[in-house]
Design a protein around this motif. Structure first.
Motif, PDB file in Angstrom:
ATOM      1  N   GLY A  44     -51.017  -5.890  -4.327  1.00 44.88           N
ATOM      2  CA  GLY A  44     -52.228  -5.188  -3.920  1.00 44.88           C
ATOM      3  C   GLY A  44     -53.324  -5.088  -4.968  1.00 44.88           C
ATOM      4  N   ALA A  45     -52.985  -5.074  -6.216  1.00 48.63           N
ATOM      5  CA  ALA A  45     -54.026  -5.104  -7.246  1.00 48.63           C
ATOM      6  C   ALA A  45     -53.529  -6.022  -8.345  1.00 48.63           C
ATOM      7  CB  ALA A  45     -54.282  -3.705  -7.810  1.00 48.63           C
ATOM      8  N   THR A  46     -54.410  -6.829  -8.879  1.00 49.91           N
ATOM      9  CA  THR A  46     -53.938  -7.786  -9.875  1.00 49.91           C
ATOM     10  C   THR A  46     -53.420  -7.059 -11.119  1.00 49.91           C
ATOM     11  OG1 THR A  46     -56.110  -7.981 -10.900  1.00 49.91           O
ATOM     12  CG2 THR A  46     -55.563  -9.565  -9.134  1.00 49.91           C
ATOM     13  N   PHE A  47     -52.592  -7.752 -11.842  1.00 50.42           N
ATOM     14  CA  PHE A  47     -52.065  -7.186 -13.083  1.00 50.42           C
ATOM     15  C   PHE A  47     -53.205  -6.854 -14.034  1.00 50.42           C
ATOM     16  CE2 PHE A  47     -49.060  -6.416 -16.374  1.00 50.42           C
ATOM     17  CZ  PHE A  47     -49.676  -6.825 -17.547  1.00 50.42           C
ATOM     18  N   GLN A  48     -54.127  -7.787 -14.169  1.00 49.00           N
ATOM     19  CA  GLN A  48     -55.194  -7.579 -15.139  1.00 49.00           C
ATOM     20  C   GLN A  48     -56.051  -6.370 -14.775  1.00 49.00           C
ATOM     21  OE1 GLN A  48     -57.034 -11.064 -17.216  1.00 49.00           O
ATOM     22  NE2 GLN A  48     -56.108 -12.217 -15.539  1.00 49.00           N
ATOM     23  N   THR A  52     -59.983 -12.613  -7.870  1.00 50.82           N
ATOM     24  CA  THR A  52     -58.558 -12.442  -7.568  1.00 50.82           C
ATOM     25  C   THR A  52     -58.236 -10.994  -7.255  1.00 50.82           C
ATOM     26  OG1 THR A  52     -58.130 -12.328  -9.942  1.00 50.82           O
ATOM     27  CG2 THR A  52     -57.685 -14.431  -8.856  1.00 50.82           C
ATOM     28  N   ALA A  53     -58.938 -10.076  -7.918  1.00 48.47           N
ATOM     29  CA  ALA A  53     -58.691  -8.666  -7.618  1.00 48.47           C
ATOM     30  C   ALA A  53     -59.018  -8.383  -6.158  1.00 48.47           C
ATOM     31  CB  ALA A  53     -59.516  -7.769  -8.535  1.00 48.47           C
ATOM     32  N   ALA A  54     -60.130  -8.978  -5.694  1.00 45.07           N
ATOM     33  CA  ALA A  54     -60.510  -8.788  -4.292  1.00 45.07           C
ATOM     34  C   ALA A  54     -59.497  -9.453  -3.367  1.00 45.07           C
ATOM     35  CB  ALA A  54     -61.905  -9.377  -4.056  1.00 45.07           C
ATOM     36  N   ALA A  55     -59.088 -10.666  -3.723  1.00 46.19           N
ATOM     37  CA  ALA A  55     -58.132 -11.385  -2.881  1.00 46.19           C
ATOM     38  C   ALA A  55     -56.802 -10.637  -2.813  1.00 46.19           C
ATOM     39  CB  ALA A  55     -57.918 -12.801  -3.420  1.00 46.19           C
ATOM     40  N   ALA A  56     -56.381 -10.132  -3.966  1.00 48.49           N
ATOM     41  CA  ALA A  56     -55.107  -9.422  -4.011  1.00 48.49           C
ATOM     42  C   ALA A  56     -55.156  -8.183  -3.131  1.00 48.49           C
ATOM     43  CB  ALA A  56     -54.750  -9.054  -5.444  1.00 48.49           C
ATOM     44  N   ARG A  57     -56.295  -7.464  -3.190  1.00 51.27           N
ATOM     45  CA  ARG A  57     -56.419  -6.258  -2.362  1.00 51.27           C
ATOM     46  C   ARG A  57     -56.395  -6.634  -0.884  1.00 51.27           C
ATOM     47  NH1 ARG A  57     -59.950  -4.454  -6.174  1.00 51.27           N
ATOM     48  NH2 ARG A  57     -61.780  -5.110  -4.972  1.00 51.27           N
ATOM     49  N   LEU A  58     -57.129  -7.674  -0.551  1.00 56.63           N
ATOM     50  CA  LEU A  58     -57.238  -8.080   0.847  1.00 56.63           C
ATOM     51  C   LEU A  58     -55.888  -8.545   1.386  1.00 56.63           C
ATOM     52  CD1 LEU A  58     -59.224  -8.675   3.183  1.00 56.63           C
ATOM     53  CD2 LEU A  58     -59.348 -11.018   2.347  1.00 56.63           C
ATOM     54  N   LEU A  59     -55.271  -9.476   0.665  1.00 55.55           N
ATOM     55  CA  LEU A  59     -53.991 -10.005   1.112  1.00 55.55           C
ATOM     56  C   LEU A  59     -52.906  -8.927   1.058  1.00 55.55           C
ATOM     57  CD1 LEU A  59     -53.997 -13.570  -0.469  1.00 55.55           C
ATOM     58  CD2 LEU A  59     -53.952 -13.025   1.965  1.00 55.55           C
ATOM     59  N   GLY A  60     -53.009  -8.087   0.033  1.00 59.11           N
ATOM     60  CA  GLY A  60     -52.026  -7.008  -0.091  1.00 59.11           C
ATOM     61  C   GLY A  60     -52.120  -6.063   1.101  1.00 59.11           C
ATOM     62  N   PHE A  61     -53.343  -5.785   1.484  1.00 60.27           N
ATOM     63  CA  PHE A  61     -53.569  -4.910   2.635  1.00 60.27           C
ATOM     64  C   PHE A  61     -53.068  -5.578   3.909  1.00 60.27           C
ATOM     65  CE2 PHE A  61     -55.435  -1.447   4.837  1.00 60.27           C
ATOM     66  CZ  PHE A  61     -55.971  -1.955   6.018  1.00 60.27           C
ATOM     67  N   ALA A  62     -53.430  -6.855   4.073  1.00 54.04           N
ATOM     68  CA  ALA A  62     -53.038  -7.570   5.295  1.00 54.04           C
ATOM     69  C   ALA A  62     -51.526  -7.719   5.397  1.00 54.04           C
ATOM     70  CB  ALA A  62     -53.705  -8.945   5.319  1.00 54.04           C
ATOM     71  N   GLY A  63     -50.865  -7.808   4.254  1.00 55.31           N
ATOM     72  CA  GLY A  63     -49.442  -8.104   4.297  1.00 55.31           C
ATOM     73  C   GLY A  63     -48.536  -6.902   4.113  1.00 55.31           C
ATOM     74  N   ARG A  64     -49.138  -5.701   4.112  1.00 57.83           N
ATOM     75  CA  ARG A  64     -48.338  -4.553   3.690  1.00 57.83           C
ATOM     76  C   ARG A  64     -47.255  -4.184   4.683  1.00 57.83           C
ATOM     77  NH1 ARG A  64     -52.082  -2.940   6.727  1.00 57.83           N
ATOM     78  NH2 ARG A  64     -52.374  -0.888   7.623  1.00 57.83           N
ATOM     79  N   ARG A  65     -47.485  -4.510   5.944  1.00 62.03           N
ATOM     80  CA  ARG A  65     -46.526  -4.088   6.944  1.00 62.03           C
ATOM     81  C   ARG A  65     -45.199  -4.831   6.802  1.00 62.03           C
ATOM     82  NH1 ARG A  65     -46.334  -1.584  12.280  1.00 62.03           N
ATOM     83  NH2 ARG A  65     -44.564  -2.547  13.316  1.00 62.03           N
ATOM     84  N   TRP A  66     -45.320  -6.174   6.694  1.00 56.69           N
ATOM     85  CA  TRP A  66     -44.095  -6.970   6.662  1.00 56.69           C
ATOM     86  C   TRP A  66     -43.715  -7.411   5.259  1.00 56.69           C
ATOM     87  CZ3 TRP A  66     -41.726  -6.145  10.866  1.00 56.69           C
ATOM     88  CH2 TRP A  66     -42.450  -5.981  12.066  1.00 56.69           C
ATOM     89  N   GLY A  67     -44.638  -7.249   4.352  1.00 53.43           N
ATOM     90  CA  GLY A  67     -44.342  -7.672   2.992  1.00 53.43           C
ATOM     91  C   GLY A  67     -44.494  -9.172   2.789  1.00 53.43           C
TER      92      GLY A  67
END
Lengths: 259, 511, 225
Positions: free
Chosen positions: B465-469, B428-443
């Motif tokens: 962008g980074a999981t809570f844990q 999930t940490a990887a997914a969060a970083r990836l999706l967070g990066f991909a979605g940063r422009r529009w949120g």
């Protein structure tokens, strides 16, 4: 200089908060510490509800067993989500009913599990917060909070003490938003019809801020509102109560991202 | 041989039905009335009776007690019916019931039969069966009459035509009542009702046999009870030569006092009235000195799977008193109406009962199309745990591998990680970083692979962008590092990461 | 196996009983014989005078009309007045009810009285109720030659006379009275519990009076409680 034993809270952060919006977890932790608790976060994944509601009882039990073990050391287990707290409090005992090995532990966990705001108000006796926020907000009652856990007045009571915040109740606050976990992806058109009604009720309040205690509901509602081009922002109620609203609202880009 | 009615169920095509329903503007207009009126009325009438919650408990307990002794109460009931001069027929299946009813009609040379509203009759497809065998059934409940004209099923168990607008009803009457003047004014509900009243009055008076359902059967006295507002049930059962009561076996209640308890919650839960206009207790045929009433009184007791349900996970469903409160409060019912469910029983009670009667393989969608919001259980007068029972159906589907393969494999994939929290944390940490990066422009995402069900109608918020844990763990490490550096005092190592949160930012966001 | 045997056997298997257990038999027999009341709302528990007021209020809330007279001899005039007020012909059908038979109908002059069951051609009928329930404004009528059932349903207008002393607090009391009159486990062919005039809300949820039963229900409460 012996200190009294502080109340040890295990924070059940919830998978959605963990993955999508950690600031909610930090806001929850802040509120808990301010209320005189210590907060710990054991390794966790999920409460198991997706498996439970999909009929996979075996997986649900496996995950539940992990949660029961991981959270055994704490005085309380608190989740910033009515849906997850409901799973722990109402459904874990159901999952292990009749199981002489696990039932006592499931019951014990259920006994000490709480949704965040109801824990703060009903257990810690919190009656006001120090936060300030100039906004007109409307509050959505998630079905689990309302009907499984009896959470309704508590968030409103605390929100009333947020300086500068005005609460405009929507009609049909108690009507489902159409999220329903896997329901919204299994029956997307029906879910859409339900959330459209909710979005209309939200818009009719004229509020600029939508609040709720469940991130799933919030994502569903704000996803629809944004798709419709509505200007309203959404946050988890914990963020407002903790005075931690510097993060962009749900689904809004960070300033850096937009650069 | 399979029941004709069950065979006609369109429940397997629930999703298509729902899609059609959502696009049907007339239906959507009609459904607005359901949401607005039924809910408010029930709330108000419940508010006006301080004992309402206690009565719900009492009603539930009476039903539970009766079900636990159903064999004995049935026998007691039968004895009393016979003592009063009535006949009791037992039907194991719907077809048995069809044959028994037809047999009684044939023996009397019946050509037309008036009918009070009976969901059991719908369940066994009685109308079509009688027509096919030369007996004409005429629905007399106004809502049922209207759907009969349209050759539809009822869409609600107490308000059969709730899915229709006034305009649709008017055009139906014009189409069918051709003996009445073309220019008569049918614009208002009062004139529509007056028209139905005069058309049906003639049928009442000339029918050979009257068939009703039963809301309750009272063991103490051998009595069948019908509850109506129109009076059609009474005209149906009083005027013809024979009255046939078609009732499923779980309708039993022990005594007249128990009946009183249930009556107090029935109308309140159904229509928001304190009492329906006509609550009629019928016991046997006309007596020697009766100037009116049927010469013959028959009770057809239908099992159709209920006796087996008594021993299983769905036993509590047998408490149902068919009030309709659950569907009146259901967000899915409000969105798609009753026909989408594809058979006789819609809404939450239909989602639980239908798979028992026609099989989970055909009715599988029904218990799945629920958000488990719990409003149904909240308003059920006999406190049936409807969401729990829907979940029990989902468990059976899972065990029998009836859920779609994509759902099953998606769940298995997720479960693999969810059962392994540390691995879960890494992924999930990887997914969060990836999706967070991909979605940063529009949120947010207007489209996500594998999530088209969501993104078709809604945006999906980008992760921060980074999981809570992951953040919590690094905050813990930092704090431990700091407390080692500052040797005097400092914060205790564990558990105060919360205050750290106040200063914490998600990696990449500005302070 | 007969269908009856099969169904009872399946029930017993589901409940894991034999059907011959003494305790179960006793529970059922006891409940039927003792017929314990459940939760009886406080609402109807009023002293007689207040009870009558409550009854009248509830009848009106159900869209019925109600009047009180001191004496059965007032009934003919009340009936005639009611029919005139609603532009109805002065004709009314009744059964052999003793109270209604003892009333001096000739005092209403031109009022035509028809006797017996209705064939659907009567605009108005009058019945004497067995009892009435104040809790909900419900009339309790029993079938028979005294008050034929068809009078309750076929005419446009139904007038029901009830003695004040027969207006009881709650359903349980009414049921006990039925049991007292007819015997334990015995019922007349029909007991009609009527609350207001006939209605339907099947067309866009609009409430309209006069579906298949009477459009108007008028209650005359006679005497003192």
């Amino acid at each position: 200089m012996a200190e009294p034993m502080a109340t040890r809270v295990g924070l059940f952060v919830t998978c959605l908060v963990d993955l999508i919006r950690p600031s909610v977890g930090f806001a929850a932790a802040t509120l808990l510490v301010d209320a005189g608790c210590t907060v710990e976060v054991p390794p966790q994944s999920c409460c198991g509800q997706p498996a439970f509601n999909s009929g996979d009882r075996a997986t649900a039990r496996e995950i539940a067993a992990q949660v029961i073990v991981a959270f055994a050391p704490y005085d309380y287990v608190v989740a910033p989500s009515g849906s997850c707290a409901g799973m722990l409090k109402v459904h874990y005992p159901e999952l292990f009913r009749g199981d002489p090995n696990w039932q006592p532990h499931a019951d014990a966990l259920a006994e000490k599990s709480y949704e965040l705001v109801s824990f703060l108000v009903d257990v810690r006796g919190l009656d006001r917060v120090k936060a300030r926020l100039e906004a007109t907000a409307t509050y959505h009652d998630s079905c689990s909070s309302l009907r499984e856990l009896g959470v309704r007045d508590q968030p409103r009571r605390l929100l009333a003490t947020v300086e500068g915040l005005r609460l405009a109740e929507m009609r049909d606050t108690e009507v489902c938003c159409g999220f329903g976990g896997t329901f919204c992806v299994k029956y997307p058109e029906i879910s859409n019809a339900i959330v459209a009604k909710k979005a209309a009720a939200i818009a009719a309040t004229g509020a600029d801020l939508l609040l709720a205690g469940d991130l799933g509901c919030l994502m569903n509602m704000v996803g629809k509102l944004q798709r419709d081009g509505a200007k309203i922002e959404a946050r988890h109620v914990a963020e407002v109560l903790a005075g931690m609203t510097y993060e962009p609202a749900i689904g809004v880009p960070s300033r850096r991202g937009a650069a | 041989m399979v029941d004709l009615a069950a065979h006609m169920a369109t429940s397997p095509w629930f999703k298509d039905n729902a899609r059609t329903a959502l696009a049907d503007t007339e239906l959507q207009n009609a459904l607005k009335f359901v949401e607005a009126n039924f809910i408010a009325r029930r709330r108000e009438v419940a508010r006006q009776l301080p004992e309402f919650e206690l009565l719900r408990d009492s009603a539930r307990d009476i039903r539970d007690h009766t079900l636990a002794h159903l064999d004995l109460y049935l026998a007691a009931y039968e004895k009393r019916v016979v003592e009063h001069g009535g006949h009791v027929h037992y039907a194991v299946t719907g077809e048995d019931a069809q044959r028994i009813v037809l047999g009684i009609c044939r023996k009397l040379g019946a050509r037309t039969v008036t009918k009070g509203k009976s969901m059991v009759a719908e369940e066994i497809g009685l109308n079509d069966f009688l027509e096919a065998h030369g007996v004409t059934p005429i629905e007399t409940d106004l809502g049922e009459y209207i759907v009969q004209l349209r050759q539809e099923m009822p869409s609600h168990i107490i308000a059969p035509a709730v899915h229709l607008t006034k305009a649709q009803i008017e055009s139906e009457f014009r189409r069918v009542h051709t003996h009445l003047p073309r220019d008569r004014n049918l614009a208002e509900p009062t004139s529509l009702l007056a028209e139905a009243r005069s058309v049906l009055r003639e049928k009442f008076l000339t029918a050979d046999v009257g068939i009703t359902g039963a809301n309750f059967l009272v063991a103490e006295t051998g009595t069948s009870v019908i509850v109506t507002n129109e009076g059609n049930g009474d005209l149906t059962q009083t005027l013809p030569r024979a009255h046939i009561v078609l009732a499923s076996i779980e309708k039993l209640v022990p005594t007249l006092e128990d009946l009183s308890q249930l009556l107090r919650v029935l109308a309140r839960s159904a229509t928001g009235q304190e009492m329906s206009v006509y609550t009629t207790l019928s016991t046997g045929p006309r007596r020697p000195d009766d100037p009116d009433g049927p010469a013959e009184y028959h009770v057809v007791l239908l099992d159709n799977g209920r006796s087996s349900m008594l021993g299983g996970a769905f036993r509590d469903m047998l408490r149902c008193i068919r009030c309709g409160a659950c569907m009146n409060h259901c967000p899915i019912y409000h969105a798609v109406g009753g026909h989408a469910y594809g058979w006789v029983y819609p809404g939450p009670m239909g989602a639980v009962l239908t798979p028992s009667l026609i099989g989970i393989d055909r009715a599988g969608h029904l218990p799945n199309a629920s958000t488990f919001c719990g409003r149904c259980e909240e308003v059920c007068p006999v406190r049936i745990p409807l969401p729990r029972m829907m979940r029990a159906w989902r468990e059976r589907e899972f065990e029998q591998h009836l859920s779609p393969a994509t759902v099953r494999s998606g769940l298995a994939f997720w479960a693999f990680f969810a059962k392994r929290p540390r691995l879960y944390g890494i992924v999930t940490a990887a997914a969060a970083r990836l999706l967070g990066f991909a979605g940063r422009r529009w949120g947010r995402f207007a489209w996500l692979p594998l999530a088209s069900g969501w993104t078709r109608h809604r945006d999906f918020p980008a992760p921060q962008g980074a999981t809570f844990q992951a953040q919590w763990k690094s905050a813990e490490r930092e704090r431990l590092a700091r407390s080692h550096v500052s040797s005097a005092g400092g914060q205790s190592g564990k558990g105060t990461g919360g205050t750290g949160g106040r200063d914490r930012r998600a990696p990449g966001t500005p302070p | 196996m007969t269908p009856r045997q099969l169904i009872l056997a399946t029930i017993r298997r589901s409940l894991a009983v034999t059907g011959t257990e003494a305790t179960r038999g006793l529970e059922v027999a006891t409940r039927v014989v003792r017929h314990p009341p459940g939760v009886v709302p406080e609402r109807g528990q009023r002293l007689p005078a207040e009870r009558l007021d409550l009854f009248a209020r509830m009848v009106k809330a159900a869209a019925g009309t109600v009047e009180r007279t001191g004496d059965p001899t007032d009934i003919p005039a009340a009936v005639a007045a009611f029919l005139r007020a609603h532009n109805l012909p002065l004709a009314i059908r009744r059964g052999d009810d003793p109270l209604l038979s003892s009333v001096p109908w000739q005092r209403a002059g031109t009022l035509e009285i028809r006797r017996g069951a209705s064939d659907g051609n009567d605009l108005a009928a009058i019945s004497h109720a067995f009892a009435a329930v104040a809790e909900t404004g419900t009339l309790v009528l029993t079938s028979g030659p005294d008050n034929p059932t068809t009078l309750n349903f076929l005419p446009d207008v139904h007038i029901v006379v009830v003695s004040a002393s027969d207006v009881v607090s709650d359903f349980e009391t009414a049921m006990a009275r039925l049991r007292g009159r007819f015997g334990a486990g015995v019922m007349p062919r029909a007991v009609n519990m009527i609350t207001g005039p006939s209605r339907s809300a099947d067309i866009e949820q609009t409430l309209i009076l006069g579906a298949h039963g009477p459009r108007r229900l008028h209650v005359i409460v006679v005497g003192d409680p």
